[in-house]
Design an enzyme around this catalytic site. Structure first.
Site, mmCIF file in Angstrom:
data_model
loop_
_atom_site.group_PDB
_atom_site.id
_atom_site.type_symbol
_atom_site.label_atom_id
_atom_site.label_comp_id
_atom_site.label_asym_id
_atom_site.label_seq_id
_atom_site.Cartn_x
_atom_site.Cartn_y
_atom_site.Cartn_z
ATOM 1 N N ASN A 1 0.883 -1.179 0.000
ATOM 2 C CA ASN A 1 0.000 0.000 0.000
ATOM 3 C C ASN A 1 0.914 1.220 0.000
ATOM 4 O OD1 ASN A 1 -1.762 2.070 0.492
ATOM 5 N ND2 ASN A 1 -2.458 1.321 2.495
ATOM 6 N N LYS B 1 0.165 4.200 -0.188
ATOM 7 C CA LYS B 1 -0.458 5.387 0.416
ATOM 8 C C LYS B 1 -0.201 6.596 -0.505
ATOM 9 C CE LYS B 1 -0.274 3.109 4.841
ATOM 10 N NZ LYS B 1 -0.285 3.171 6.280
ATOM 11 N N HIS C 1 -9.639 1.069 4.598
ATOM 12 C CA HIS C 1 -8.385 1.231 5.339
ATOM 13 C C HIS C 1 -8.630 2.132 6.551
ATOM 14 C CE1 HIS C 1 -4.306 2.363 6.382
ATOM 15 N NE2 HIS C 1 -3.942 1.264 5.755
ATOM 16 N N GLU D 1 -7.039 4.514 7.640
ATOM 17 C CA GLU D 1 -6.834 5.941 7.360
ATOM 18 C C GLU D 1 -8.032 6.550 6.635
ATOM 19 O OE1 GLU D 1 -3.010 5.411 5.514
ATOM 20 O OE2 GLU D 1 -2.204 4.817 7.465
ATOM 21 N N GLU E 1 -5.847 -5.298 10.183
ATOM 22 C CA GLU E 1 -4.848 -4.259 10.428
ATOM 23 C C GLU E 1 -5.202 -3.526 11.712
ATOM 24 O OE1 GLU E 1 -2.749 -3.024 6.475
ATOM 25 O OE2 GLU E 1 -4.205 -1.556 7.120
ATOM 26 N N GLY F 1 1.955 1.959 11.095
ATOM 27 C CA GLY F 1 2.918 3.062 11.155
ATOM 28 C C GLY F 1 3.605 3.215 12.502
ATOM 29 N N SER G 1 2.982 -2.394 10.262
ATOM 30 C CA SER G 1 4.414 -2.410 10.572
ATOM 31 C C SER G 1 5.113 -3.717 10.171
ATOM 32 C CB SER G 1 4.658 -2.111 12.054
ATOM 33 O OG SER G 1 4.227 -0.789 12.351
HETATM 34 P P1 13P Z 1 2.778 0.294 7.793
HETATM 35 O O1 13P Z 1 3.329 -0.992 7.193
HETATM 36 O O2 13P Z 1 3.525 1.504 7.392
HETATM 37 O O3 13P Z 1 2.564 0.154 9.267
HETATM 38 O O4 13P Z 1 1.327 0.484 7.144
HETATM 39 C C1 13P Z 1 0.442 -0.564 7.204
HETATM 40 C C2 13P Z 1 -0.715 -0.232 6.374
HETATM 41 O O5 13P Z 1 -1.445 0.703 6.667
HETATM 42 C C3 13P Z 1 -0.946 -1.042 5.178
HETATM 43 O O6 13P Z 1 -2.189 -0.797 4.632
#
Ligand code: 13P
Length: 257
Positions: free
Chosen positions: A10, A12, A92, A94, A163, A169, A208
């Protein structure tokens, strides 16, 4: 059956044409796992072209719950499919958090994706305070229930990614034991409400994941793959995670003994 582990990146709101070129170069000799990179919408046509001759597939990070019309700024699942996207992440953390997306909206997005021939990767997971209040199973159930009810048998074609919001993160992934437990809860909810077709749902872990912890996470039978954020925009790190996935994949030709 999908014996090969699935690694989804991802990106982002990161990435560029130059990063896609780096991935295309690295992908000439790619580990034997299923790999998808979910890029920002404007990069999708470039990603499709750059990765077409490689084993990597591309996808997007969100789609609209509508098929078309006066929805300024939205992108439909049909458009994603036409531009070569095979997968789309929906729900997600976010987007649930930052954009107040509801379970109902997320189900509509998953439906649109399936109708467009694009596989939805539906993200679920609890916040830190919900974990601390021992609400994880309740939260996962709430996030899955509408999905199961509305999709019916089509649930078999989706991917679900657990997740936990607190792991995203943070640099601190959930432990393999905790992941096993949470995915067991998810599998149980799906089996209870959707029956045997739920067995085909691939269950991923995200939060992570990095080259150091990927092997321990991917070696668990309950884990069909991982959804990777920060490490997915570093080609060497992403490749290391895919190598771990390849080591943990049961390839069809391998003798079961
Ligand atoms: P990180 O791997 O940066 O923690 O992000 C995970 C994530 O949000 C994948 O969709």
């Amino acid at each position: 059956m999908n014996p090969a582990k699935l690694v989804v990146g991802n990106w982002k709101m990161n990435g560029s044409a130059a990063l896609l070129r780096a991935f295309a170069a690295a992908a000439r000799d790619w580990p034997a796992c299923e790999t998808v990179v979910c890029v920002p919408h404007p990069l999708l046509p470039l990603a499709h072209a750059a990765l077409a001759a490689t084993p990597l597939r591309c996808g997007a990070q969100d789609c609209s719950g509508e098929d078309g019309g006066a929805y300024t700024g939205e992108v439909s699942a049909r458009m994603i499919g036409e531009l070569g996207g095979r997968y789309v992440i929906v729900g997600h953390a976010e987007r649930r958090g930052g954009h107040a997306e509801t379970d109902g909206q997320i189900v509509a997005k998953a439906q649109r994706a399936l109708a467009a021939g694009v596989t939805p990767i539906v993200c679920i997971g609890e916040k830190a305070e919900e974990r601390d209040g021992e609400q994880t199973a309740l939260v996962l159930r709430r996030q899955l229930l509408q999905l199961v009810r509305v999709l019916g048998r089509d649930i078999a074609s989706i991917v679900v990614s657990y997740e936990p919001v607190w792991a995203i993160g943070s640099g601190d992934a959930a432990t393999p034991g905790l992941i096993d437990h949470a995915l067991g809860v998810v599998a149980g909810i799906l089996a209870f409400h959707a029956g045997p077709c739920a067995r085909s749902v691939r269950l991923l872990y995200g939060g992570s994941v990095d080259p150091r912890n990927a092997g321990a996470i991917l070696s668990r039978d309950a884990v069909a793959g991982v959804l990777v954020g920060a490490a997915a925009v570093v080609p060497e790190d992403f490749r290391e995670i895919c190598k771990a996935a390849a080591r943990c994949s049961v390839m069809p030709t391998r003798d079961a003994a």
